[in-house]
Design a protein around this motif. Sequence first.
Motif, mmCIF file in Angstrom:
data_model
loop_
_atom_site.group_PDB
_atom_site.id
_atom_site.type_symbol
_atom_site.label_atom_id
_atom_site.label_comp_id
_atom_site.label_asym_id
_atom_site.label_seq_id
_atom_site.Cartn_x
_atom_site.Cartn_y
_atom_site.Cartn_z
ATOM 1 N N MET A 93 0.845 -1.206 0.000
ATOM 2 C CA MET A 93 0.000 0.000 0.000
ATOM 3 C C MET A 93 0.886 1.264 0.000
ATOM 4 N N GLU A 94 0.443 2.255 -0.752
ATOM 5 C CA GLU A 94 1.203 3.514 -0.809
ATOM 6 C C GLU A 94 1.174 4.232 0.535
ATOM 7 N N GLY A 95 2.278 4.867 0.906
ATOM 8 C CA GLY A 95 2.315 5.650 2.126
ATOM 9 C C GLY A 95 1.816 7.064 1.869
ATOM 10 N N ALA A 96 1.708 7.840 2.987
ATOM 11 C CA ALA A 96 1.233 9.230 2.867
ATOM 12 C C ALA A 96 2.145 10.034 1.945
ATOM 13 N N GLY A 97 3.462 9.777 2.029
ATOM 14 C CA GLY A 97 4.415 10.536 1.212
ATOM 15 C C GLY A 97 4.163 10.322 -0.272
ATOM 16 N N GLU A 98 3.903 9.056 -0.662
ATOM 17 C CA GLU A 98 3.650 8.771 -2.081
ATOM 18 C C GLU A 98 2.340 9.415 -2.538
ATOM 19 N N ARG A 99 1.329 9.325 -1.678
ATOM 20 C CA ARG A 99 0.023 9.889 -2.070
ATOM 21 C C ARG A 99 0.099 11.422 -2.159
ATOM 22 N N LEU A 100 0.868 12.026 -1.267
ATOM 23 C CA LEU A 100 1.054 13.486 -1.354
ATOM 24 C C LEU A 100 1.831 13.852 -2.619
ATOM 25 N N ALA A 101 2.782 13.001 -2.990
ATOM 26 C CA ALA A 101 3.562 13.284 -4.206
ATOM 27 C C ALA A 101 2.655 13.243 -5.436
ATOM 28 N N VAL A 102 1.701 12.315 -5.451
ATOM 29 C CA VAL A 102 0.763 12.233 -6.573
ATOM 30 C C VAL A 102 -0.109 13.498 -6.603
ATOM 31 N N LEU A 103 -0.602 13.889 -5.429
ATOM 32 C CA LEU A 103 -1.415 15.109 -5.341
ATOM 33 C C LEU A 103 -0.605 16.319 -5.822
ATOM 34 N N ASN A 104 0.647 16.387 -5.391
ATOM 35 C CA ASN A 104 1.472 17.538 -5.760
ATOM 36 C C ASN A 104 1.693 17.624 -7.273
ATOM 37 N N GLN A 105 1.784 16.471 -7.928
ATOM 38 C CA GLN A 105 1.918 16.490 -9.389
ATOM 39 C C GLN A 105 0.652 17.039 -10.034
ATOM 40 N N GLN A 106 -0.509 16.701 -9.447
ATOM 41 C CA GLN A 106 -1.780 17.243 -9.970
ATOM 42 C C GLN A 106 -1.807 18.760 -9.780
ATOM 43 N N VAL A 107 -1.355 19.205 -8.613
ATOM 44 C CA VAL A 107 -1.323 20.649 -8.334
ATOM 45 C C VAL A 107 -0.441 21.352 -9.365
ATOM 46 N N ILE A 108 0.754 20.825 -9.557
ATOM 47 C CA ILE A 108 1.727 21.483 -10.445
ATOM 48 C C ILE A 108 1.192 21.602 -11.877
ATOM 49 N N ALA A 109 0.355 20.648 -12.282
ATOM 50 C CA ALA A 109 -0.163 20.655 -13.665
ATOM 51 C C ALA A 109 -1.430 21.493 -13.813
ATOM 52 N N CYS A 110 -1.941 22.066 -12.694
ATOM 53 C CA CYS A 110 -3.258 22.709 -12.717
ATOM 54 C C CYS A 110 -3.233 24.044 -13.492
ATOM 55 N N ARG A 111 -4.284 24.251 -14.316
ATOM 56 C CA ARG A 111 -4.439 25.497 -15.078
ATOM 57 C C ARG A 111 -5.889 25.998 -14.978
ATOM 58 N N LEU A 112 -6.502 25.727 -13.827
ATOM 59 C CA LEU A 112 -7.936 25.992 -13.682
ATOM 60 C C LEU A 112 -8.295 27.478 -13.635
ATOM 61 N N CYS A 113 -7.389 28.318 -13.204
ATOM 62 C CA CYS A 113 -7.715 29.753 -13.060
ATOM 63 C C CYS A 113 -6.978 30.551 -14.136
ATOM 64 N N PRO A 114 -7.647 30.935 -15.214
ATOM 65 C CA PRO A 114 -6.959 31.588 -16.340
ATOM 66 C C PRO A 114 -6.201 32.846 -15.934
ATOM 67 N N ARG A 115 -6.792 33.642 -15.049
ATOM 68 C CA ARG A 115 -6.127 34.895 -14.644
ATOM 69 C C ARG A 115 -4.799 34.586 -13.949
ATOM 70 N N LEU A 116 -4.797 33.586 -13.093
ATOM 71 C CA LEU A 116 -3.580 33.272 -12.338
ATOM 72 C C LEU A 116 -2.537 32.566 -13.205
ATOM 73 N N VAL A 117 -2.998 31.741 -14.140
ATOM 74 C CA VAL A 117 -2.055 31.096 -15.063
ATOM 75 C C VAL A 117 -1.310 32.178 -15.851
ATOM 76 N N ALA A 118 -2.080 33.165 -16.368
ATOM 77 C CA ALA A 118 -1.454 34.237 -17.153
ATOM 78 C C ALA A 118 -0.491 35.038 -16.283
ATOM 79 N N TYR A 119 -0.894 35.320 -15.043
ATOM 80 C CA TYR A 119 -0.064 36.174 -14.189
ATOM 81 C C TYR A 119 1.217 35.460 -13.749
ATOM 82 N N ARG A 120 1.094 34.205 -13.323
ATOM 83 C CA ARG A 120 2.292 33.502 -12.826
ATOM 84 C C ARG A 120 3.328 33.382 -13.949
ATOM 85 N N GLU A 121 2.852 33.218 -15.197
ATOM 86 C CA GLU A 121 3.783 33.068 -16.320
ATOM 87 C C GLU A 121 4.383 34.434 -16.712
#
Length: 228
Positions: free
Chosen positions: A1-29
């Motif tokens: 079974m995956e540990g908390a660290g592995e599951r957080l790493a999966v979540l973090n990859q989802q976060v890093i790929a997120c482009r849900l807020c167009p205004r913030l995507v444009a601004y951060r870039e």
Amino acid sequence: MEGAGERLAVLNQQVIACRLCPRLVAYREKVGRTKKPAFAHWDYWSRPVPGFGDPLAALLIVGLAPAAHGGNRTGRVFTGDSSARFLMSALHEAGLASQATSEHASDGLELYNTYICAAVRCVPPHDRPAPEELRNCLPYLVSELELLSNIKVVLALGRFAFRACLRALEQRAGRRLEATFAHGASHSFSPSLPTLFASYHPSPRNTNTGRLTRASLVALLLEVRKLL
Ligand code: SF4
């Protein structure tokens, strides 16, 4: 079974790929393209900034959002700006961080029994996320609270983070929770929910005016530590 660290790493990859807020995507870039002269040689991160720390932590610290030339540059939340210096110095004195500085993502910093994230994971213009951007990002905080299964205390830095933490805890509780922001105040809702603490955000606006002093933040962290 995956540990908390592995599951957080999966979540973090989802976060890093997120482009849900167009205004913030444009601004951060845009910030990453224009840069600050002092960091002209930096290849800015310019993506959402995930949480970091101990996957078995009993303390979750939640800030507002990455700073334009801090987390948005370095790729690690509370890293490379004056808020990071203030916070990490206090965490180190309270025995919750391995070093008093947080300058870049590979500086060897370790958090002890602590995990840090932001309520909104992309830098907002003028440090002000829109209500729908806070709502868009909330599921990541809810997921973190679920994966960080040892959390006993959530420390919200500033009013925005406090509201986001309250909404996330409501989702855990399945009911409305009432609490008012006040620096140093704590709220215990039920034995199954973490205690929610509030602090002023360690931004220059608060630290340069003396509204938040290093001594008062260290005192609050030491109080929090007693509950961990
Ligand atoms: S603020 Fe959150 S929800 Fe919006 S784009 Fe960034 S990571 Fe995604």
